[in-house]
Scaffold this active site. Structure first.
Site, PDB file in Angstrom:
ATOM      1  N   THR A   1       0.853  -1.162  -0.073  1.00  0.00           N
ATOM      2  CA  THR A   1       0.208  -0.158   0.254  1.00  0.00           C
ATOM      3  C   THR A   1       0.862   1.259   0.301  1.00  0.00           C
ATOM      4  O   THR A   1       2.075   1.198   0.820  1.00  0.00           O
ATOM      5  CB  THR A   1      -0.649  -0.008   1.405  1.00  0.00           C
ATOM      6  OG1 THR A   1      -1.921  -1.017   1.030  1.00  0.00           O
ATOM      7  CG2 THR A   1      -1.598   0.296   1.299  1.00  0.00           C
ATOM      8  N   GLU A  88      10.325  -3.080  -1.872  1.00  0.00           N
ATOM      9  CA  GLU A  88      10.995  -4.521  -0.813  1.00  0.00           C
ATOM     10  C   GLU A  88      12.690  -5.165  -1.781  1.00  0.00           C
ATOM     11  O   GLU A  88      11.960  -5.585  -2.555  1.00  0.00           O
ATOM     12  CB  GLU A  88      10.023  -5.483  -0.365  1.00  0.00           C
ATOM     13  CG  GLU A  88       8.501  -5.329   0.729  1.00  0.00           C
ATOM     14  CD  GLU A  88       7.269  -5.006   0.650  1.00  0.00           C
ATOM     15  OE1 GLU A  88       7.175  -6.239  -0.139  1.00  0.00           O
ATOM     16  OE2 GLU A  88       6.644  -4.673   2.003  1.00  0.00           O
ATOM     17  N   ASN A 215       7.820 -11.239   1.389  1.00  0.00           N
ATOM     18  CA  ASN A 215       6.356 -11.429   1.007  1.00  0.00           C
ATOM     19  C   ASN A 215       6.375 -12.898   1.485  1.00  0.00           C
ATOM     20  O   ASN A 215       5.170 -13.256   1.704  1.00  0.00           O
ATOM     21  CB  ASN A 215       6.041 -10.886  -0.174  1.00  0.00           C
ATOM     22  CG  ASN A 215       6.218  -9.548  -0.234  1.00  0.00           C
ATOM     23  OD1 ASN A 215       5.395  -8.957   0.267  1.00  0.00           O
ATOM     24  ND2 ASN A 215       7.491  -8.536  -0.826  1.00  0.00           N
TER      25      ASN A 215
END
Lengths: 220, 213
Positions: A1, A88, A215
């Site tokens: 997000t 990330e 993740n």
């Protein structure tokens, strides 16, 4: 997000402000990508207090509106690029610039297609100057262009021109990528698809093992 | 538990900001650089792990002209639905409340009512109308916000508001999730013959492919 909060002391009417904000969002946050996943929560809220003392901007065509739009674009692009820089697992920021398109929108679409390509992202992480993947990502963007006009540069190294690969120093190109990764710097990919006036940019980051690790562990 | 302002602002390093060239200069302050804005960030006990600040507030001293751009994902979080509806009904706003840790997405009616309750509580504390309070959330999808902890933190958060750089930096840290750095910037430029300031903060590191409208 991604979330954003933007504030200014400019004085703008509501309808002009709302249009300006969406234009700036399209030139910034809507041109970044880390993993191709659009979140359930993405939000940008922009507030204008009017306390700078400026006279009210009530038309998008006024000089003041054009100047304020440029400032708004700059702030949002600065923030958007920092999101891609901090993707990330990223080791570097990828900046894709496209020129020669028929319109700004088409150039932006090609740029984002290349910045979103997992194969391009993985090649950057592998320090592989893989022009073929860049050409393919530009080609499947949905924007029509003549492949014989495709030109691709990595930094200042010409990889493709006239739609065909050029002889270039692979070692030099690979060390350009490696240096960017080691300094968390920026890899610049410049693409030309023709002779039109349209130009646009997109930002992403390389695809590393860490992205999968992060993740696989962080449940969303 | 509230995090003192200066601790919050330095919890994680700040991102380098690559501003495009133009007739502006970068100034400190992020969201508080522009006239009339205050901000605060604190640890309100919302995050699942650790004590990184997780609650941020940005306020304006006057009715600010408001605009928003939101995800076009049809699985949209409760704060997204609330803000779109509120912006349809009101051209101005006075505050943006942001929580990190729970996305309040896929939480149904209960999640939407959580937003309304937080808005009502904050509006009372700020002395503004509820429809002048906007909300952003980020974090784990499917989890409702830890409303008790959030409501208990609001008085401290409101009392921490400041127009200082630290206020802006604390808020920029408090909205982060898996980010390694906070993202905050401000510029000053002449618009017409008047000096205008624009500032902002952002967060994001994963699930990033915005298509906002």
């Amino acid at each position: 997000t991604m979330l954003g909060v933007i504030t200014t002391d400019a004085w703008v009417t509501s309808d002009v402000w709302r249009k300006m904000v969406q234009v700036a969002v399209n030139r910034s946050f809507n041109q970044i990508t880390v993993d191709g996943d659009t979140s359930t929560n993405d939000t940008v809220i922009a507030l204008a207090s009017g306390l700078s003392g400026i006279r009210c901007i009530s038309s998008l065509d006024s000089d003041e509106a054009i100047q304020l739009q440029a400032c708004l674009d700059a702030v949002m692009q600065g923030l958007a690029k920092s999101i891609a820089w901090d993707g990330e697992g990223a080791t570097c920021l990828i900046e894709v610039s496209v020129t020669g398109a028929n319109s700004e929108a088409e150039a932006a679409k090609v740029a984002r297609s290349v910045a979103s390509s997992s194969l391009v992202k993985a090649a950057v992480y592998g320090r592989d100057p893989n022009w073929g993947r860049i050409a393919a990502a530009a080609g499947y963007s949905g924007v029509a262009f003549h492949q014989n006009l495709l030109r691709v540069e990595l930094g200042n190294i010409l990889l493709m021109d006239g739609g065909e690969p050029q002889s270039f120093d692979r070692g030099e190109a690979s060390s350009y990528l490696r240096t960017a990764g080691e300094t968390h710097g920026t890899v610049k990919i410049q693409i030309s698809i023709g002779n039109g006036p349209g130009q646009g940019q997109a930002w992403g980051c390389d695809l590393s093992y860490d992205y999968v690790k992060i993740n696989a562990e962080y449940t969303s | 538990v509230s995090t003192t302002e200066n601790h919050a602002s330095t919890y994680i390093p700040a991102a380098p900001i690559f501003l495009p060239d133009g007739p502006w200069k970068q100034i400190p302050g992020g969201v508080t650089a522009a006239e009339g804005f205050k901000a605060a960030g604190m640890y309100g006990g919302l995050r699942a792990v650790g004590e990184k600040p997780d609650l941020a507030l940005v306020t304006c001293d006057v009715d600010a002209i408001s605009a928003g751009s939101f995800t076009t994902n049809v699985v949209a979080a409760a704060p997204v639905l609330y803000c779109k509806k509120t912006l349809d009904n009101s051209n101005t706003a006075r505050a943006v409340l942001t929580n990190a840790g729970q996305a309040n997405a896929a939480t149904g009616e209960a999640g939407y009512h959580d937003v309304i309750e937080c808005v009502d509580n904050l509006a009372k504390l700020l002395g503004v109308k509820p429809e002048e309070v906007l909300v952003e959330s980020t974090g784990v999808i499917g989890q409702r916000i830890k409303k008790g902890a959030l409501l208990n933190s609001l008085p401290i958060l409101v009392n921490s508001l400041s127009s200082s750089v630290e206020g802006a930096d604390s808020a920029a840290v408090a909205i982060t999730t898996t980010d390694l750095v906070s993202k905050s910037v401000a510029i000053e430029s002449l618009v017409g013959r008047t000096k205008v300031r624009i500032g902002g903060m952002a967060k994001g590191s994963g699930m990033i492919h915005p298509n906002m409208a």
